[in-house]
Write a protein that holds these residues in place. Structure first.
Motif, PDB file in Angstrom:
ATOM      1  N   GLU A 136       0.836  -1.204   0.000  1.00  0.00           N
ATOM      2  CA  GLU A 136       0.000   0.000   0.000  1.00  0.00           C
ATOM      3  C   GLU A 136       0.867   1.249   0.000  1.00  0.00           C
ATOM      4  O   GLU A 136       0.572   2.220  -0.708  1.00  0.00           O
ATOM      5  N   ALA A 137       1.929   1.250   0.801  1.00  0.00           N
ATOM      6  CA  ALA A 137       2.811   2.417   0.889  1.00  0.00           C
ATOM      7  C   ALA A 137       3.460   2.700  -0.465  1.00  0.00           C
ATOM      8  O   ALA A 137       3.514   3.851  -0.898  1.00  0.00           O
ATOM      9  N   GLU A 138       3.943   1.659  -1.134  1.00  0.00           N
ATOM     10  CA  GLU A 138       4.570   1.848  -2.448  1.00  0.00           C
ATOM     11  C   GLU A 138       3.589   2.436  -3.449  1.00  0.00           C
ATOM     12  O   GLU A 138       3.942   3.344  -4.210  1.00  0.00           O
ATOM     13  N   CYS A 139       2.368   1.939  -3.464  1.00  0.00           N
ATOM     14  CA  CYS A 139       1.339   2.449  -4.387  1.00  0.00           C
ATOM     15  C   CYS A 139       1.009   3.908  -4.084  1.00  0.00           C
ATOM     16  O   CYS A 139       0.951   4.745  -4.989  1.00  0.00           O
ATOM     17  N   MET A 140       0.784   4.213  -2.806  1.00  0.00           N
ATOM     18  CA  MET A 140       0.416   5.578  -2.426  1.00  0.00           C
ATOM     19  C   MET A 140       1.570   6.543  -2.693  1.00  0.00           C
ATOM     20  O   MET A 140       1.358   7.637  -3.231  1.00  0.00           O
ATOM     21  N   GLU A 141       2.766   6.153  -2.340  1.00  0.00           N
ATOM     22  CA  GLU A 141       3.925   7.015  -2.572  1.00  0.00           C
ATOM     23  C   GLU A 141       4.142   7.253  -4.067  1.00  0.00           C
ATOM     24  O   GLU A 141       4.489   8.367  -4.477  1.00  0.00           O
ATOM     25  N   GLY A 142       3.921   6.237  -4.874  1.00  0.00           N
ATOM     26  CA  GLY A 142       4.049   6.398  -6.324  1.00  0.00           C
ATOM     27  C   GLY A 142       3.055   7.404  -6.866  1.00  0.00           C
ATOM     28  O   GLY A 142       3.390   8.247  -7.707  1.00  0.00           O
ATOM     29  N   LEU A 143       1.830   7.330  -6.376  1.00  0.00           N
ATOM     30  CA  LEU A 143       0.802   8.271  -6.806  1.00  0.00           C
ATOM     31  C   LEU A 143       1.143   9.690  -6.330  1.00  0.00           C
ATOM     32  O   LEU A 143       0.991  10.659  -7.082  1.00  0.00           O
ATOM     33  N   GLU A 144       1.631   9.817  -5.110  1.00  0.00           N
ATOM     34  CA  GLU A 144       2.042  11.134  -4.602  1.00  0.00           C
ATOM     35  C   GLU A 144       3.148  11.713  -5.475  1.00  0.00           C
ATOM     36  O   GLU A 144       3.095  12.897  -5.847  1.00  0.00           O
ATOM     37  N   ARG A 145       4.141  10.898  -5.820  1.00  0.00           N
ATOM     38  CA  ARG A 145       5.237  11.365  -6.677  1.00  0.00           C
ATOM     39  C   ARG A 145       4.706  11.867  -8.014  1.00  0.00           C
ATOM     40  O   ARG A 145       5.129  12.911  -8.509  1.00  0.00           O
ATOM     41  N   GLU A 146       3.786  11.113  -8.601  1.00  0.00           N
ATOM     42  CA  GLU A 146       3.205  11.472  -9.897  1.00  0.00           C
ATOM     43  C   GLU A 146       2.444  12.803  -9.819  1.00  0.00           C
ATOM     44  O   GLU A 146       2.604  13.675 -10.677  1.00  0.00           O
ATOM     45  N   ILE A 147       1.619  12.955  -8.805  1.00  0.00           N
ATOM     46  CA  ILE A 147       0.827  14.186  -8.633  1.00  0.00           C
ATOM     47  C   ILE A 147       1.754  15.376  -8.421  1.00  0.00           C
ATOM     48  O   ILE A 147       1.594  16.428  -9.048  1.00  0.00           O
ATOM     49  N   LEU A 148       2.727  15.224  -7.546  1.00  0.00           N
ATOM     50  CA  LEU A 148       3.645  16.322  -7.249  1.00  0.00           C
ATOM     51  C   LEU A 148       4.511  16.664  -8.457  1.00  0.00           C
ATOM     52  O   LEU A 148       4.733  17.844  -8.749  1.00  0.00           O
ATOM     53  N   ALA A 149       4.981  15.667  -9.173  1.00  0.00           N
ATOM     54  CA  ALA A 149       5.783  15.921 -10.379  1.00  0.00           C
ATOM     55  C   ALA A 149       4.976  16.724 -11.397  1.00  0.00           C
ATOM     56  O   ALA A 149       5.523  17.595 -12.087  1.00  0.00           O
ATOM     57  N   GLY A 150       3.674  16.446 -11.477  1.00  0.00           N
ATOM     58  CA  GLY A 150       2.804  17.191 -12.377  1.00  0.00           C
ATOM     59  C   GLY A 150       2.717  18.668 -12.031  1.00  0.00           C
ATOM     60  O   GLY A 150       2.317  19.490 -12.864  1.00  0.00           O
ATOM     61  N   MET A 151       3.100  19.012 -10.814  1.00  0.00           N
ATOM     62  CA  MET A 151       3.113  20.416 -10.384  1.00  0.00           C
ATOM     63  C   MET A 151       4.546  20.951 -10.303  1.00  0.00           C
ATOM     64  O   MET A 151       4.783  22.033  -9.772  1.00  0.00           O
ATOM     65  N   GLY A 152       5.510  20.157 -10.785  1.00  0.00           N
ATOM     66  CA  GLY A 152       6.901  20.591 -10.767  1.00  0.00           C
ATOM     67  C   GLY A 152       7.577  20.481  -9.417  1.00  0.00           C
ATOM     68  O   GLY A 152       8.558  21.174  -9.147  1.00  0.00           O
ATOM     69  N   ILE A 153       7.069  19.593  -8.560  1.00  0.00           N
ATOM     70  CA  ILE A 153       7.622  19.425  -7.210  1.00  0.00           C
ATOM     71  C   ILE A 153       8.415  18.123  -7.161  1.00  0.00           C
ATOM     72  O   ILE A 153       7.944  17.078  -7.596  1.00  0.00           O
ATOM     73  N   ASP A 154       9.621  18.210  -6.618  1.00  0.00           N
ATOM     74  CA  ASP A 154      10.533  17.061  -6.532  1.00  0.00           C
ATOM     75  C   ASP A 154       9.948  15.932  -5.699  1.00  0.00           C
ATOM     76  O   ASP A 154       9.095  16.149  -4.831  1.00  0.00           O
ATOM     77  N   ASP A 155      10.462  14.732  -5.937  1.00  0.00           N
ATOM     78  CA  ASP A 155      10.089  13.530  -5.213  1.00  0.00           C
ATOM     79  C   ASP A 155      10.292  13.746  -3.711  1.00  0.00           C
ATOM     80  O   ASP A 155      11.417  13.932  -3.257  1.00  0.00           O
ATOM     81  N   PRO A 156       9.214  13.708  -2.919  1.00  0.00           N
ATOM     82  CA  PRO A 156       9.358  13.969  -1.484  1.00  0.00           C
ATOM     83  C   PRO A 156      10.028  12.827  -0.728  1.00  0.00           C
ATOM     84  O   PRO A 156      10.441  13.002   0.419  1.00  0.00           O
ATOM     85  N   TYR A 157      10.129  11.664  -1.367  1.00  0.00           N
ATOM     86  CA  TYR A 157      10.707  10.493  -0.689  1.00  0.00           C
ATOM     87  C   TYR A 157      12.161  10.276  -1.056  1.00  0.00           C
ATOM     88  O   TYR A 157      12.805   9.382  -0.523  1.00  0.00           O
ATOM     89  N   GLN A 158      12.681  11.102  -1.960  1.00  0.00           N
ATOM     90  CA  GLN A 158      14.081  10.952  -2.363  1.00  0.00           C
ATOM     91  C   GLN A 158      14.991  11.465  -1.257  1.00  0.00           C
ATOM     92  O   GLN A 158      14.801  12.581  -0.764  1.00  0.00           O
ATOM     93  N   GLU A 159      15.926  10.645  -0.887  1.00  0.00           N
ATOM     94  CA  GLU A 159      16.892  11.039   0.153  1.00  0.00           C
ATOM     95  C   GLU A 159      17.830  12.086  -0.418  1.00  0.00           C
ATOM     96  O   GLU A 159      18.261  11.982  -1.556  1.00  0.00           O
ATOM     97  N   GLY A 160      18.115  13.132   0.404  1.00  0.00           N
ATOM     98  CA  GLY A 160      18.974  14.241  -0.012  1.00  0.00           C
ATOM     99  C   GLY A 160      20.287  13.784  -0.439  1.00  0.00           C
ATOM    100  O   GLY A 160      21.035  14.030  -1.225  1.00  0.00           O
TER     101      GLY A 160
END
Length: 160
Positions: A136-160
């Motif tokens: 579930e976490a992988e699916c939800m995080e993937g969707l969050e990444r997709e939505i945020l990328a569509g707004m030009g926002i970097d992957d929130p789960y990517q380690e600095g």
């Protein structure tokens, strides 16, 4: 095929001074991005709170005695909606501004990007998405990444 426009009503209230908090129009844009193509009509409320109110909500509703970044309260609770309340009520989000600011600083993220992520995350919870297990976490995080990328926002789960 024409795409239907999302009918959206987002009410935003503040339990603390608005200084340093993104504008209401930003929260509405982030909610719209999370809901677009997933639902046709929605009403929801977002309350931006201080640590004291955030802690009280988390203690009362989750039994955890600390303030957390975002809490989601879906309208389709098991006991149902109160008489006279009709959908498209989606639910409520409570976002704790001091926790969001602290996390953004600690994670080296732009504050607005972290607010965007947590708004999208909380909105997906209102739609029934969860992260109770790894799948579930992988699916939800993937969707969050997709939505945020569509707004030009970097992957929130990517380690600095």
């Amino acid at each position: 095929m024409t795409r239907e426009t999302l009918q959206l009503d987002v009410s935003i209230t503040y339990g603390l001074p608005r200084s340093g908090i993104p504008a209401a129009v930003s929260f509405r844009r982030w909610v719209r991005a999370a809901l677009e193509g997933r639902i046709r009509q929605a009403d929801l409320a977002i309350r931006i709170v201080d640590a004291k109110e955030g802690r009280a909500f988390n203690r009362h509703y989750r039994g955890k005695d600390y303030a957390t970044n975002v809490l989601s309260f879906p309208a389709d609770l098991p006991e149902g909606l109160p008489e006279g309340v009709r959908l498209p009520l989606l639910g409520d989000l409570v976002i704790c501004a001091p926790v969001v600011a602290k996390e953004a600083r600690e994670q080296g993220k732009p504050l607005a990007a972290h607010y965007a992520h947590l708004t999208v995350h909380g909105t997906l919870h209102l739609l029934g998405w969860n992260h109770e297990d790894d799948t579930e976490a992988e699916c939800m995080e993937g969707l969050e990444r997709e939505i945020l990328a569509g707004m030009g926002i970097d992957d929130p789960y990517q380690e600095g």
